[in-house]
Scaffold this motif. Structure first.
Motif, PDB file in Angstrom:
ATOM      1  N   HIS A   1       0.958  -1.103  -0.103  1.00  0.00           N
ATOM      2  CA  HIS A   1       0.228  -0.071   0.121  1.00  0.00           C
ATOM      3  C   HIS A   1       0.947   1.313   0.012  1.00  0.00           C
ATOM      4  CE1 HIS A   1      -3.235  -2.665   0.834  1.00  0.00           C
ATOM      5  NE2 HIS A   1      -2.648  -3.223   1.678  1.00  0.00           N
ATOM      6  N   PHE A   2       0.988   1.813  -1.017  1.00  0.00           N
ATOM      7  CA  PHE A   2       1.899   3.090  -1.330  1.00  0.00           C
ATOM      8  C   PHE A   2       1.084   4.143  -2.306  1.00  0.00           C
ATOM      9  CE2 PHE A   2       3.138   0.331  -4.675  1.00  0.00           C
ATOM     10  CZ  PHE A   2       3.624   1.302  -5.787  1.00  0.00           C
ATOM     11  N   THR A   3       1.585   5.436  -1.897  1.00  0.00           N
ATOM     12  CA  THR A   3       1.173   6.243  -2.953  1.00  0.00           C
ATOM     13  C   THR A   3       2.493   7.128  -3.188  1.00  0.00           C
ATOM     14  OG1 THR A   3      -0.939   6.615  -1.720  1.00  0.00           O
ATOM     15  CG2 THR A   3      -0.194   8.488  -3.136  1.00  0.00           C
ATOM     16  N   VAL A   4       2.558   7.519  -4.559  1.00  0.00           N
ATOM     17  CA  VAL A   4       3.806   8.366  -4.883  1.00  0.00           C
ATOM     18  C   VAL A   4       3.289   9.817  -5.045  1.00  0.00           C
ATOM     19  CG1 VAL A   4       5.574   8.709  -6.820  1.00  0.00           C
ATOM     20  CG2 VAL A   4       4.771   6.376  -6.213  1.00  0.00           C
ATOM     21  N   ILE A   5       3.683  10.774  -4.375  1.00  0.00           N
ATOM     22  CA  ILE A   5       3.263  12.182  -4.315  1.00  0.00           C
ATOM     23  C   ILE A   5       4.447  12.987  -5.068  1.00  0.00           C
ATOM     24  CG2 ILE A   5       2.560  14.022  -2.790  1.00  0.00           C
ATOM     25  CD1 ILE A   5       1.671  11.882  -0.908  1.00  0.00           C
ATOM     26  N   ASP A   6       3.963  13.782  -6.073  1.00  0.00           N
ATOM     27  CA  ASP A   6       4.921  14.332  -7.029  1.00  0.00           C
ATOM     28  C   ASP A   6       4.963  16.118  -6.043  1.00  0.00           C
ATOM     29  OD1 ASP A   6       6.583  15.176  -8.675  1.00  0.00           O
ATOM     30  OD2 ASP A   6       5.104  15.914 -10.118  1.00  0.00           O
ATOM     31  N   LYS A   7       5.481  15.970  -5.043  1.00  0.00           N
ATOM     32  CA  LYS A   7       5.791  17.049  -4.369  1.00  0.00           C
ATOM     33  C   LYS A   7       6.805  16.901  -3.302  1.00  0.00           C
ATOM     34  CE  LYS A   7       2.218  17.479  -1.052  1.00  0.00           C
ATOM     35  NZ  LYS A   7       1.101  18.219  -0.332  1.00  0.00           N
ATOM     36  N   ASP A   8       7.519  17.809  -2.804  1.00  0.00           N
ATOM     37  CA  ASP A   8       8.178  17.679  -1.744  1.00  0.00           C
ATOM     38  C   ASP A   8       7.672  17.316  -0.482  1.00  0.00           C
ATOM     39  OD1 ASP A   8      10.590  18.036  -3.340  1.00  0.00           O
ATOM     40  OD2 ASP A   8      10.959  20.144  -2.592  1.00  0.00           O
TER      41      ASP A   8
ATOM     42  N   HIS B   1      14.822   4.752  -7.290  1.00  0.00           N
ATOM     43  CA  HIS B   1      14.957   3.230  -6.636  1.00  0.00           C
ATOM     44  C   HIS B   1      13.928   2.849  -6.055  1.00  0.00           C
ATOM     45  CE1 HIS B   1      17.012  -0.483  -5.638  1.00  0.00           C
ATOM     46  NE2 HIS B   1      16.846   0.057  -4.388  1.00  0.00           N
ATOM     47  N   ALA B   2      13.421   3.571  -5.151  1.00  0.00           N
ATOM     48  CA  ALA B   2      12.328   3.310  -4.203  1.00  0.00           C
ATOM     49  C   ALA B   2      10.930   3.112  -4.940  1.00  0.00           C
ATOM     50  CB  ALA B   2      12.092   4.315  -3.200  1.00  0.00           C
ATOM     51  N   LYS B   3      10.805   3.757  -6.074  1.00  0.00           N
ATOM     52  CA  LYS B   3       9.630   3.578  -6.960  1.00  0.00           C
ATOM     53  C   LYS B   3       9.711   2.423  -7.661  1.00  0.00           C
ATOM     54  CE  LYS B   3       8.745   8.521  -8.031  1.00  0.00           C
ATOM     55  NZ  LYS B   3       8.760   9.818  -9.067  1.00  0.00           N
ATOM     56  N   LYS B   4      10.875   2.265  -8.193  1.00  0.00           N
ATOM     57  CA  LYS B   4      10.944   0.974  -9.012  1.00  0.00           C
ATOM     58  C   LYS B   4      10.637  -0.371  -7.996  1.00  0.00           C
ATOM     59  CE  LYS B   4      14.650  -1.613 -11.315  1.00  0.00           C
ATOM     60  NZ  LYS B   4      15.933  -1.735 -11.808  1.00  0.00           N
ATOM     61  N   GLU B   5      11.138  -0.194  -6.996  1.00  0.00           N
ATOM     62  CA  GLU B   5      10.977  -1.680  -5.919  1.00  0.00           C
ATOM     63  C   GLU B   5       9.610  -1.624  -5.564  1.00  0.00           C
ATOM     64  OE1 GLU B   5      13.165  -3.800  -5.144  1.00  0.00           O
ATOM     65  OE2 GLU B   5      14.719  -3.071  -6.577  1.00  0.00           O
TER      66      GLU B   5
END
Length: 117
Positions: free
Chosen positions: A23-30, A106-110
């Motif tokens: 369960h993860f979310t990629v957030i395009d901000k700092d 790298h974290a995104k890829k994993e």
């Protein structure tokens, strides 16, 4: 799931590894970093613990791992790791801060590798 490696005698954190996350979310901000007490974090507790929540938010510059729905009250920082603790001493969140773009990629890829097609 994550692993924390500590020195066998001092219990000072040596390494933090995110090993599994569904369960993860990629957030395009700092990521915003809370005000925290800076020092050395020593882990002296059980080898394993269950958490009611496990959600990772991956930002452009770091990662926030949410472990509980309880409100964090205290923040303790050591190096690039911040532990958020509730009033009753429960670990509620872990922040991994100041990640380089290559670490984030790298974290995104994993994380995406763990998704079932």
């Amino acid at each position: 799931m994550f692993e924390i490696s500590v020195h066998p005698e001092t219990h000072v954190i040596k390494r933090f590894t995110l090993t599994l996350c569904n369960h993860f979310t990629v957030i395009d901000k700092d990521m915003s970093v809370p005000i925290c007490i800076d020092g050395t974090i020593i882990i002296d507790g059980p080898d394993t613990t269950e958490c009611e929540t496990f959600m990772v938010n991956l930002y452009n510059n770091g990662m926030l791992i949410k472990l509980s729905d309880e409100e964090p009250k205290f923040y303790y920082k050591s190096g690039n790791i911040i532990f958020a603790i509730s009033d009753n001493g429960k670990l509620t969140e872990v922040y991994i801060i100041n990640l380089a773009k290559t670490d984030v990629n790298h974290a995104k890829k994993e994380l995406y590798l763990g998704i079932e097609p």
